[in-house]
Design a protein around this motif. Structure first.
Motif, mmCIF file in Angstrom:
data_model
loop_
_atom_site.group_PDB
_atom_site.id
_atom_site.type_symbol
_atom_site.label_atom_id
_atom_site.label_comp_id
_atom_site.label_asym_id
_atom_site.label_seq_id
_atom_site.Cartn_x
_atom_site.Cartn_y
_atom_site.Cartn_z
ATOM 1 N N SER A 1 0.812 -1.233 0.000
ATOM 2 C CA SER A 1 0.000 0.000 0.000
ATOM 3 C C SER A 1 0.840 1.274 0.000
ATOM 4 O O SER A 1 0.491 2.245 0.670
ATOM 5 C CB SER A 1 -0.967 0.016 1.197
ATOM 6 O OG SER A 1 -1.776 -1.125 1.212
ATOM 7 N N ASP A 2 1.935 1.272 -0.745
ATOM 8 C CA ASP A 2 2.773 2.465 -0.854
ATOM 9 C C ASP A 2 2.953 2.807 -2.335
ATOM 10 O O ASP A 2 3.984 2.481 -2.936
ATOM 11 C CB ASP A 2 4.135 2.222 -0.195
ATOM 12 C CG ASP A 2 4.951 3.513 -0.020
ATOM 13 O OD1 ASP A 2 4.668 4.494 -0.751
ATOM 14 O OD2 ASP A 2 5.864 3.538 0.815
ATOM 15 N N ARG B 1 -2.491 -11.072 2.645
ATOM 16 C CA ARG B 1 -3.511 -10.029 2.468
ATOM 17 C C ARG B 1 -2.882 -8.756 1.904
ATOM 18 O O ARG B 1 -2.752 -7.722 2.567
ATOM 19 C CB ARG B 1 -4.225 -9.759 3.798
ATOM 20 C CG ARG B 1 -4.978 -10.974 4.297
ATOM 21 C CD ARG B 1 -5.637 -10.742 5.656
ATOM 22 N NE ARG B 1 -6.067 -12.013 6.253
ATOM 23 C CZ ARG B 1 -6.609 -12.132 7.459
ATOM 24 N NH1 ARG B 1 -6.807 -11.051 8.200
ATOM 25 N NH2 ARG B 1 -6.956 -13.326 7.924
ATOM 26 N N ILE B 2 -2.480 -8.861 0.654
ATOM 27 C CA ILE B 2 -1.842 -7.739 -0.022
ATOM 28 C C ILE B 2 -2.880 -6.679 -0.378
ATOM 29 O O ILE B 2 -4.089 -6.910 -0.324
ATOM 30 C CB ILE B 2 -1.090 -8.221 -1.276
ATOM 31 C CG1 ILE B 2 -2.043 -8.955 -2.234
ATOM 32 C CG2 ILE B 2 0.081 -9.116 -0.888
ATOM 33 C CD1 ILE B 2 -1.391 -9.423 -3.525
ATOM 34 N N ASN B 3 -2.389 -5.527 -0.784
ATOM 35 C CA ASN B 3 -3.248 -4.379 -1.044
ATOM 36 C C ASN B 3 -4.382 -4.698 -2.015
ATOM 37 O O ASN B 3 -5.540 -4.352 -1.781
ATOM 38 C CB ASN B 3 -2.373 -3.239 -1.587
ATOM 39 C CG ASN B 3 -3.165 -1.989 -1.911
ATOM 40 O OD1 ASN B 3 -4.149 -1.668 -1.248
ATOM 41 N ND2 ASN B 3 -2.754 -1.283 -2.935
ATOM 42 N N GLY B 4 -4.058 -5.379 -3.122
ATOM 43 C CA GLY B 4 -5.080 -5.682 -4.111
ATOM 44 C C GLY B 4 -6.185 -6.560 -3.565
ATOM 45 O O GLY B 4 -7.368 -6.354 -3.868
ATOM 46 N N LEU C 1 -1.622 -7.077 5.108
ATOM 47 C CA LEU C 1 -0.190 -7.338 5.146
ATOM 48 C C LEU C 1 0.599 -6.128 5.660
ATOM 49 O O LEU C 1 1.544 -6.277 6.434
ATOM 50 C CB LEU C 1 0.308 -7.722 3.749
ATOM 51 C CG LEU C 1 1.817 -7.834 3.546
ATOM 52 C CD1 LEU C 1 2.412 -8.902 4.458
ATOM 53 C CD2 LEU C 1 2.142 -8.125 2.101
ATOM 54 N N LYS C 2 0.183 -4.937 5.259
ATOM 55 C CA LYS C 2 0.953 -3.741 5.628
ATOM 56 C C LYS C 2 0.964 -3.504 7.128
ATOM 57 O O LYS C 2 1.833 -2.768 7.638
ATOM 58 C CB LYS C 2 0.370 -2.501 4.933
ATOM 59 C CG LYS C 2 -1.019 -2.108 5.397
ATOM 60 C CD LYS C 2 -1.498 -0.833 4.727
ATOM 61 C CE LYS C 2 -2.884 -0.417 5.237
ATOM 62 N NZ LYS C 2 -3.332 0.832 4.604
#
Length: 368
Positions: A132-133, A324-327, A363-364
Motif C-alpha cells: 500500500s505504498d 492479504r496484499i493491497n489488491g 499485510l501492511k
C-alpha cells in the motif's frame, strides 16, 4: 544501589573478560531441519558473494547465469509466495545488481545487468504496491524504466508501463492508469505485454464507468492474444509474463464495475476462477485467484445471488494475514460496497462483517 561511587561505575572495565566458547573451523549440522536449512542458505549466499567478487573485473558467464537465475526465481515465486518470504532476497538482489553496475562493464554485460536490475526493480515496485505504498512503487518503476532504456529493450519498457498502469489503478488514479497503458503500446510488439496493456486500460475505463471504451479495450486484448510471441521478458516467467488466466481475471474485474455487463462479467469470472483452481500451474497466483473470486462475488450480488456470492468469496476470507496484499484487501472491500449498495444489504450483513474482520489485518499492518 551498587555500593560503588559513580565515577567507578562509569569507568572502562579493566577486569578479566568472561570466557566464551567460539566455534572454530567447520560449523557442524545441528540436527534440526530448520536450523540446518539456514546453514545451507548461508553457505550458498557466501559462495555466491565469492563468485561475484571473483568476477569483478570481467564477469564470467557463470556469474551472469547466477544473477539471472536469482531474478528468475524471484519473478516466478512472487505471485505464489507471501511477500514476507521474498522481500529480503529481493532487496539483496537489487543491491547486488546495482553494485555490479557501478563497475565499468562490457556493453553486452551491462545490457544484461540493466535488464535484470530493471526486472528486480519492477518486482520491488509490485512489492511496494502490495504494501500500500504507491509512491514507493512508482519510484521503483521509474528507476526500472531507466534500466529498460539502458538495456534498450522495448518489451521491457512495455512491461514497466503495465506495472505503472497497475499501481495507478489500485491507487485510484484511473485516468493516470489509462495513460500509462496507452503509452506502453508504442513499445509492445507481439509479447504478452501487448495483451496486458489493453486489458489494464480496460479496468481503468470500467472504473470510470465508460462501458464502450471498456469493451473496445477487451476486444483489443483478445485480438492481441492470437498473435502473442514470447520475448526475453516473458521467458523470465512468473510476474513477468501475462498469461490467459490473468487476462480472464482482468476482464472479469473490469466488467464487474458495470452492472449492465453482469452476465458477461460472470462468464469471465467463472472462467478465471476455473483457470486458477490448479495451484500447481505455473500461472497460479494467490492474488489473482482472490481477485477472480471477488469479481465473481460482485457479479452474483448484482444478479441477486447472495449465497453464490458468499460461496465465491469465502476462500478469499480464509487467506492468512501474510497474503492479504493491497489488491486483495481492495477487492474484498469492493464486495462489501457492492453488498451495501444492493437490495441484499440487510440479508448480507453477516458476509459484510466477515469482510470487515478480514480487512482489519492487512499485510501492511504486520511487523517487519
Amino acid at each position: 544501589m551498587f555500593g560503588k561511587p559513580l565515577n567507578e561505575l562509569l569507568a572502562p572495565w579493566n577486569g578479566p573478560l568472561p570466557a566464551v566458547d567460539e566455534p572454530k573451523g567447520l560449523v557442524l549440522s545441528t540436527g534440526q531441519p530448520t536450523a540446518d536449512k539456514e546453514l545451507i542458505a548461508m553457505a550458498a549466499h557466501r559462495a555466491k558473494s565469492f563468485a561475484l567478487a571473483a568476477g569483478q573485473t570481467d564477469l564470467t558467464p557463470d556469474v551472469l547465469d547466477q544473477v539471472h537465475a536469482d531474478v528468475q526465481r524471484l519473478a516466478t515465486e512472487y505471485p505464489q509466495q507471501p511477500l514476507t518470504e521474498l522481500l529480503p532476497d529481493l532487496l539483496t538482489t537489487q543491491d547486488t545488481l546495482f553494485t555490479l553496475l557501478e563497475h565499468q562493464r562490457r556493453p553486452a554485460q551491462a545490457r544484461q545487468l540493466y535488464f535484470l536490475a530493471g526486472v528486480t526493480g519492477g518486482l520491488l515496485a509490485k512489492a511496494s504496491h502490495d504494501l500500500s505504498d504507491p509512491h514507493a512503487a512508482l519510484t521503483q518503476a521509474r528507476t526500472a524504466f531507466v534500466c529498460a532504456d539502458n538495456a534498450d529493450h522495448n518489451g521491457f519498457r512495455a512491461w514497466i508501463r503495465g506495472l505503472q498502469s497497475l499501481v495507478s489503478y489500485w491507487a485510484g488514479r484511473t485516468r493516470e492508469s489509462v495513460r500509462y497503458a496507452q503509452s506502453g503500446v508504442e513499445f509492445a510488439a507481439n509479447d504478452t505485454s501487448s495483451v496486458w496493456l489493453p486489458v489494464s486500460e480496460t479496468r481503468a475505463w470500467a472504473a470510470l464507468g465508460i462501458a464502450n471504451a471498456t469493451r473496445a479495450a477487451i476486444e483489443r486484448a483478445e485480438a492481441a492474444r492470437e498473435s502473442v510471441q514470447e520475448d526475453e521478458v516473458d521467458e523470465i516467467g512468473g510476474l513477468c509474463a501475462f498469461g490467459r488466466a490473468r487476462q480472464l481475471y482482468y476482464a472479469a474485474e473490469a466488467l464487474s464495475w458495470l452492472p449492465s455487463q453482469s452476465a458477461t462479467a460472470t462468464d469471465y469470472a467463472q472462467q478465471a476462477v476455473g483457470a486458477y483452481e490448479d495451484a500447481s500451474s505455473p500461472e497460479w497466483a494467490f492474488g489473482d485467484q482472490a481477485g477472480s473470486r471477488s469479481a465473481l462475488a460482485i457479479t452474483r450480488i448484482q444478479m441477486g445471488e447472495l449465497e453464490g456470492a458468499a460461496e465465491a468469496v469465502s476462500p478469499v476470507l480464509e487467506l492468512m494475514p501474510e497474503q492479504r496484499i493491497n489488491g486483495i484487501i481492495t477487492c474484498t472491500q469492493r464486495v462489501h460496497r457492492a453488498l451495501r449498495d444492493s437490495p441484499l444489504a440487510e440479508a448480507g450483513s453477516d458476509l459484510q462483517e466477515q469482510i470487515e474482520i478480514f480487512t482489519r489485518t492487512p499485510l501492511k499492518s504486520l511487523p517487519r
